[in-house]
Design an enzyme around this catalytic site. Sequence first.
Site, PDB file in Angstrom:
ATOM      1  N   PRO A  21      31.979  39.134   3.692  1.00 59.41           N
ATOM      2  CA  PRO A  21      32.089  39.731   2.356  1.00 59.41           C
ATOM      3  C   PRO A  21      30.705  39.850   1.730  1.00 59.41           C
ATOM      4  CG  PRO A  21      32.765  37.418   2.306  1.00 59.41           C
ATOM      5  CD  PRO A  21      32.519  37.769   3.751  1.00 59.41           C
ATOM      6  N   CYS A 105      29.529  30.887  -3.007  1.00 50.88           N
ATOM      7  CA  CYS A 105      28.564  31.765  -3.678  1.00 50.88           C
ATOM      8  C   CYS A 105      27.552  30.952  -4.486  1.00 50.88           C
ATOM      9  CB  CYS A 105      29.291  32.741  -4.590  1.00 50.88           C
ATOM     10  SG  CYS A 105      28.110  33.804  -5.423  1.00 50.88           S
ATOM     11  N   HIS A 174      28.970  29.140   6.192  1.00 48.15           N
ATOM     12  CA  HIS A 174      27.592  29.636   6.191  1.00 48.15           C
ATOM     13  C   HIS A 174      26.691  28.404   6.283  1.00 48.15           C
ATOM     14  CE1 HIS A 174      24.178  31.803   3.752  1.00 48.15           C
ATOM     15  NE2 HIS A 174      23.819  31.496   4.984  1.00 48.15           N
ATOM     16  N   ASN A 205      28.817  31.410  10.390  1.00 51.22           N
ATOM     17  CA  ASN A 205      28.114  32.467   9.653  1.00 51.22           C
ATOM     18  C   ASN A 205      26.683  32.043   9.319  1.00 51.22           C
ATOM     19  OD1 ASN A 205      27.947  33.348   6.248  1.00 51.22           O
ATOM     20  ND2 ASN A 205      27.801  34.865   7.880  1.00 51.22           N
ATOM     21  N   GLY A 206      25.778  33.024   9.443  1.00 50.75           N
ATOM     22  CA  GLY A 206      24.394  32.810   9.037  1.00 50.75           C
ATOM     23  C   GLY A 206      23.405  33.141  10.124  1.00 50.75           C
TER      24      GLY A 206
HETATM   25  C1  LIG Z   1      24.067  41.331  -0.805  1.00 54.42           C
HETATM   26  C2  LIG Z   1      24.932  40.163  -0.472  1.00 54.42           C
HETATM   27  C3  LIG Z   1      26.147  39.993  -1.099  1.00 54.42           C
HETATM   28  C4  LIG Z   1      26.978  38.917  -0.775  1.00 54.42           C
HETATM   29  N1  LIG Z   1      28.198  38.802  -1.372  1.00 54.42           N
HETATM   30  C5  LIG Z   1      29.059  37.816  -0.974  1.00 54.42           C
HETATM   31  C6  LIG Z   1      30.388  37.751  -1.470  1.00 54.42           C
HETATM   32  O1  LIG Z   1      30.831  38.602  -2.256  1.00 54.42           O
HETATM   33  N2  LIG Z   1      31.177  36.737  -1.027  1.00 54.42           N
HETATM   34  C7  LIG Z   1      30.734  35.786  -0.131  1.00 54.42           C
HETATM   35  O2  LIG Z   1      31.492  34.891   0.252  1.00 54.42           O
HETATM   36  N3  LIG Z   1      29.483  35.833   0.358  1.00 54.42           N
HETATM   37  C8  LIG Z   1      28.655  36.833  -0.019  1.00 54.42           C
HETATM   38  N4  LIG Z   1      27.415  36.919   0.545  1.00 54.42           N
HETATM   39  C9  LIG Z   1      27.042  35.961   1.608  1.00 54.42           C
HETATM   40  C10 LIG Z   1      27.391  36.537   2.974  1.00 54.42           C
HETATM   41  O3  LIG Z   1      28.776  36.732   3.121  1.00 54.42           O
HETATM   42  C11 LIG Z   1      26.904  35.605   4.100  1.00 54.42           C
HETATM   43  O4  LIG Z   1      27.527  34.361   3.942  1.00 54.42           O
HETATM   44  C12 LIG Z   1      25.400  35.386   4.083  1.00 54.42           C
HETATM   45  O5  LIG Z   1      24.715  36.602   3.875  1.00 54.42           O
HETATM   46  C13 LIG Z   1      24.908  34.738   5.393  1.00 54.42           C
HETATM   47  O6  LIG Z   1      25.259  35.522   6.503  1.00 54.42           O
HETATM   48  P1  LIG Z   1      24.196  36.526   7.213  1.00 54.42           P
HETATM   49  O7  LIG Z   1      23.019  35.691   7.621  1.00 54.42           O
HETATM   50  O8  LIG Z   1      24.948  37.089   8.383  1.00 54.42           O
HETATM   51  O9  LIG Z   1      23.827  37.527   6.186  1.00 54.42           O
HETATM   52  C14 LIG Z   1      26.569  37.973   0.202  1.00 54.42           C
HETATM   53  C15 LIG Z   1      25.331  38.139   0.819  1.00 54.42           C
HETATM   54  C16 LIG Z   1      24.522  39.205   0.517  1.00 54.42           C
HETATM   55  C17 LIG Z   1      23.197  39.370   1.217  1.00 54.42           C
END
Ligand SMILES: Cc1cc2nc3c(=O)[nH]c(=O)nc-3n(C[C@H](O)[C@H](O)[C@H](O)COP(=O)(O)O)c2cc1C
Length: 352
Positions: A21, A105, A174, A205-206
């Site tokens: 998300p 969040c 995450h 995740n991450g």
């Molecule tokens: C622009 C942006 C918006 C995000 N919005 C949400 C959100 O609405 N809900 C949520 O659970 N995490 C949100 N996240 C976190 C991501 O879901 C994810 O946990 C985080 O980016 C780490 O994963 P990645 O390294 O694959 O990006 C957001 C991250 C980014 C960069």
Amino acid sequence: MEQSAMRIGTIDIDRPIILAPMEDVTDRAFRQLCKQHGADIVYTEFISAEALRRGVEKSIRKITVADHERPVAVQIFGNTVESMVEAAAIAETYEPDYLDINFGCPVKKVAGRGAGAALLKEPEKLSEIASAVVNAVSLPVTAKTRIGWDHDSINITDTVRRLEDAGIRAVAVHGRTRSDMYKGRADWGRIAEAKQACSIPVIANGDVWLPEDAVAMFERTGADGIMIGRGSIGNPFIFEQAKSLVKEGVRLSAPSYRQRIQAAVDHLRLSLEYKGEKYGVLEMRRHYSTYLKGLPGVSKVRNLLVREPDPAVIVELLREFEAACEALDREGLLKEGGENLNDHSPRLILNY
Ligand SMILES: Cc1cc2nc3c(=O)[nH]c(=O)nc-3n(C[C@H](O)[C@H](O)[C@H](O)COP(=O)(O)O)c2cc1C
């Protein structure tokens, strides 16, 4: 490491690769594009329980899902049992495949008001919200969280056990604390600990940026599924690439500039379809630089793209840019963006 299919309600997928998300990113258009490129499950942006309760139009738009996106999860966040229970019941009427609670969040407008990651400091309340939501709906309920509030209070094993006890059906972890925000590397070791600590499916995740990261993440965490966020922005190809490498051991070639430009066009068309011309054009502006990253002359064309109101002209600009790349390519002068198309998206992250 032995892996089995991940089950959430009627969803049963072997090592799913999931779109995370992301606020202002995972709208219907982007979800559909990622689905077309192989995402096994997609999530909506987070939706405020309070706003949903009040019937705020923007939240209603965010919660609307289509059949061709399935399986799709709706994510909600809130800071009281009452608002979350009410929002969950409303969300259920939009018929997602499951409902996800945001306990991760880090941003002020959410965690500063006692929701999202702030609940990691109030484990009793986290349990209370989780079980109240589980009991309020007949849909499966999942959760997404971080490994703790800060490095002095890492409590992910306690959190996942609490979530399991509350009836949560899967948990996405995450591998960062709230205080990390997006700094450093996600701690996959903590995700492995979470997997060991509970019997519900764990989604890691991450920091999956490349298909190889997906393979390594499954291996190192033992997770049942993985979730990709930033690595998919401007790069929906990551899903088919990761899937092919994880499931078949086959490494697909990196997308060509033609495929990347086509993805930007496809994204724009979906954006127009779902948001209409004005908002479709406006909301696409933040995406062009990631689709075109590393290609020659990108800043010049981006400046034109983000000022142009007419979608037909935008497509023309993209086609002209493609022709310019082709000309360089014919002469052997084209340097593409490299393997890692999208190692960070600072502009987007700043907003979150
Ligand atoms: C622009 C942006 C918006 C995000 N919005 C949400 C959100 O609405 N809900 C949520 O659970 N995490 C949100 N996240 C976190 C991501 O879901 C994810 O946990 C985080 O980016 C780490 O994963 P990645 O390294 O694959 O990006 C957001 C991250 C980014 C960069």
